[in-house]
Design a protein around this motif. Structure first.
Motif, PDB file in Angstrom:
ATOM      1  N   GLN A  96      -0.951 -90.762 -12.377  1.00 21.58           N
ATOM      2  CA  GLN A  96      -0.935 -89.668 -13.074  1.00 21.58           C
ATOM      3  C   GLN A  96      -1.981 -88.701 -12.511  1.00 21.58           C
ATOM      4  OE1 GLN A  96      -1.139 -90.160 -17.079  1.00 21.58           O
ATOM      5  NE2 GLN A  96       0.669 -91.681 -17.308  1.00 21.58           N
ATOM      6  N   ILE A  97      -1.377 -87.559 -12.431  1.00 18.41           N
ATOM      7  CA  ILE A  97      -2.066 -86.346 -12.167  1.00 18.41           C
ATOM      8  C   ILE A  97      -2.256 -85.330 -13.111  1.00 18.41           C
ATOM      9  CG2 ILE A  97      -2.383 -84.194 -10.483  1.00 18.41           C
ATOM     10  CD1 ILE A  97      -0.794 -86.001  -8.527  1.00 18.41           C
ATOM     11  N   MET A  98      -3.672 -84.925 -13.581  1.00 16.19           N
ATOM     12  CA  MET A  98      -3.875 -84.075 -14.640  1.00 16.19           C
ATOM     13  C   MET A  98      -4.330 -82.697 -13.928  1.00 16.19           C
ATOM     14  SD  MET A  98      -5.976 -84.194 -18.136  1.00 16.19           S
ATOM     15  CE  MET A  98      -7.521 -84.339 -17.465  1.00 16.19           C
ATOM     16  N   THR A  99      -3.834 -81.737 -14.301  1.00 15.10           N
ATOM     17  CA  THR A  99      -4.460 -80.383 -13.660  1.00 15.10           C
ATOM     18  C   THR A  99      -4.838 -79.451 -15.047  1.00 15.10           C
ATOM     19  OG1 THR A  99      -2.764 -80.342 -11.789  1.00 15.10           O
ATOM     20  CG2 THR A  99      -4.016 -78.600 -12.309  1.00 15.10           C
ATOM     21  N   ILE A 100      -5.804 -79.037 -14.996  1.00 13.35           N
ATOM     22  CA  ILE A 100      -6.294 -78.292 -16.123  1.00 13.35           C
ATOM     23  C   ILE A 100      -6.564 -76.730 -15.668  1.00 13.35           C
ATOM     24  CG2 ILE A 100      -8.037 -77.769 -17.849  1.00 13.35           C
ATOM     25  CD1 ILE A 100      -8.282 -80.584 -17.889  1.00 13.35           C
ATOM     26  N   ASN A 101      -6.113 -75.673 -16.038  1.00 14.24           N
ATOM     27  CA  ASN A 101      -6.202 -74.260 -15.911  1.00 14.24           C
ATOM     28  C   ASN A 101      -6.998 -73.629 -16.854  1.00 14.24           C
ATOM     29  OD1 ASN A 101      -5.926 -71.512 -15.268  1.00 14.24           O
ATOM     30  ND2 ASN A 101      -4.399 -71.841 -13.805  1.00 14.24           N
ATOM     31  N   ARG A 102      -8.307 -73.306 -16.556  1.00 11.79           N
ATOM     32  CA  ARG A 102      -9.020 -72.918 -17.634  1.00 11.79           C
ATOM     33  C   ARG A 102      -8.780 -71.334 -18.036  1.00 11.79           C
ATOM     34  NH1 ARG A 102     -14.913 -75.939 -16.990  1.00 11.79           N
ATOM     35  NH2 ARG A 102     -14.137 -77.742 -17.699  1.00 11.79           N
ATOM     36  N   LYS A 103      -8.174 -70.823 -17.018  1.00  9.81           N
ATOM     37  CA  LYS A 103      -8.101 -69.317 -17.153  1.00  9.81           C
ATOM     38  C   LYS A 103      -6.768 -69.344 -18.039  1.00  9.81           C
ATOM     39  CE  LYS A 103      -7.059 -65.098 -14.981  1.00  9.81           C
ATOM     40  NZ  LYS A 103      -6.815 -64.287 -13.606  1.00  9.81           N
ATOM     41  N   TRP A 104      -5.649 -69.796 -17.779  1.00  8.73           N
ATOM     42  CA  TRP A 104      -4.577 -69.765 -18.638  1.00  8.73           C
ATOM     43  C   TRP A 104      -4.342 -70.963 -20.005  1.00  8.73           C
ATOM     44  CZ3 TRP A 104      -2.337 -65.474 -17.559  1.00  8.73           C
ATOM     45  CH2 TRP A 104      -2.501 -64.699 -16.425  1.00  8.73           C
ATOM     46  N   LEU A 105      -5.479 -71.416 -19.878  1.00  8.59           N
ATOM     47  CA  LEU A 105      -5.340 -72.476 -21.076  1.00  8.59           C
ATOM     48  C   LEU A 105      -4.157 -73.684 -20.961  1.00  8.59           C
ATOM     49  CD1 LEU A 105      -6.578 -70.531 -23.938  1.00  8.59           C
ATOM     50  CD2 LEU A 105      -7.881 -72.164 -22.797  1.00  8.59           C
ATOM     51  N   VAL A 106      -4.027 -73.961 -19.891  1.00 10.98           N
ATOM     52  CA  VAL A 106      -2.765 -74.551 -19.624  1.00 10.98           C
ATOM     53  C   VAL A 106      -3.074 -76.100 -18.749  1.00 10.98           C
ATOM     54  CG1 VAL A 106      -0.425 -74.851 -18.157  1.00 10.98           C
ATOM     55  CG2 VAL A 106      -1.097 -72.885 -19.524  1.00 10.98           C
ATOM     56  N   ALA A 107      -2.628 -77.164 -19.355  1.00  8.35           N
ATOM     57  CA  ALA A 107      -2.848 -78.588 -18.770  1.00  8.35           C
ATOM     58  C   ALA A 107      -1.366 -79.047 -18.468  1.00  8.35           C
ATOM     59  CB  ALA A 107      -3.690 -79.296 -19.784  1.00  8.35           C
ATOM     60  N   SER A 108      -1.608 -79.752 -17.286  1.00  7.02           N
ATOM     61  CA  SER A 108      -0.253 -80.587 -17.227  1.00  7.02           C
ATOM     62  C   SER A 108      -0.632 -81.917 -16.577  1.00  7.02           C
ATOM     63  CB  SER A 108       0.300 -79.977 -15.998  1.00  7.02           C
ATOM     64  OG  SER A 108      -0.205 -79.965 -14.572  1.00  7.02           O
ATOM     65  N   ILE A 109       0.191 -82.973 -16.917  1.00  2.00           N
ATOM     66  CA  ILE A 109       0.083 -84.286 -16.689  1.00  2.00           C
ATOM     67  C   ILE A 109       1.191 -84.621 -16.052  1.00  2.00           C
ATOM     68  CG2 ILE A 109      -0.469 -86.793 -17.193  1.00  2.00           C
ATOM     69  CD1 ILE A 109      -1.486 -84.070 -19.598  1.00  2.00           C
ATOM     70  N   GLU A 110       1.329 -85.007 -14.744  1.00  6.95           N
ATOM     71  CA  GLU A 110       2.490 -85.921 -14.176  1.00  6.95           C
ATOM     72  C   GLU A 110       2.403 -86.867 -13.601  1.00  6.95           C
ATOM     73  OE1 GLU A 110       3.049 -83.341 -10.746  1.00  6.95           O
ATOM     74  OE2 GLU A 110       5.294 -83.936 -10.329  1.00  6.95           O
TER      75      GLU A 110
END
Ligand SMILES: *[C@@H]1O[C@H](CO)[C@@H](O)[C@H](O)[C@H]1NC(C)=O
Length: 180
Positions: free
Chosen positions: A39-53
């Motif tokens: 699984q890859i987790m990506t967090i974008n703090r500027k846009w307050l978006v997280a994704s888990i793939e």
């Protein structure tokens, strides 16, 4: 204090917060091995978006949690489907807690302690753009469903797919037999 030093000090005062801000906006990405895949987790703090793939031999899925708009969307690949739902903030981990979750992943198989169950209703989402650019580019061209959270025992959920996110949260999406 002579002029060059004073300038340097003043510049330091201006630059330090700017750099701190820049680093806070940088994406965090973490790859976690999970039984037969990752699984890859990506967090974008500027846009307050997280994704888990998740990518494994049996298929892949991706879920995007938009803490700004309050919507989440999940793509399940063998099904070529996208499930869009309201993010229930009392049940979801807080945005700030996400890096911690990834840090606590263990190598041995562990089942999530939390589960959210959704029932799916097939819909044509006309304003896909309004869920944010990440969700738009993920879901465009796929069959879209609105996912409604259900609580308590359900008797007519039909076939379900259970996604185990970061060994912490199970997202279970069920095709409602009444609507298919
Ligand atoms: C959000 O979660 C809480 C706690 O589980 C629950 O009581 C509430 O009904 C949920 N909201 C929706 C819209 O499902």
């Amino acid at each position: 204090m002579n002029l060059p030093i004073l300038t340097a000090v003043l510049l330091g005062l201006v630059l330090t917060p700017a750099l701190a801000d820049y680093h806070q906006q940088t994406d965090i990405s973490k790859k976690i091995s999970i039984g037969g895949g990752y699984q890859i987790m990506t967090i974008n703090r500027k846009w307050l978006v997280a994704s888990i793939e998740q990518k494994t031999n049996h298929g892949s899925w991706k879920t995007i949690w938009n803490y700004d708009t309050g919507f989440m969307a999940t793509k399940v690949l063998p099904e070529k489907a996208c499930y869009i739902s309201i993010m229930n903030r009392t049940e979801m981990p807080s945005f700030d807690a996400l890096p911690q979750l990834a840090a606590h992943i263990r190598n041995h198989q562990r089942s999530p302690t939390k589960e959210i169950t959704f029932t799916l209703v097939k819909t044509i989402v006309r304003d896909l753009e309004s869920y944010g650019p990440d969700t738009f580019s993920m879901c465009i061209g796929l069959t879209t469903y609105v996912a409604y959270e259900v609580h308590g025992p359900q008797f007519n959920l039909g076939s379900c797919i259970k996604l185990e996110v970061l060994q912490y949260l199970a997202l279970t999406y069920c095709h409602n037999n009444n609507y298919v």
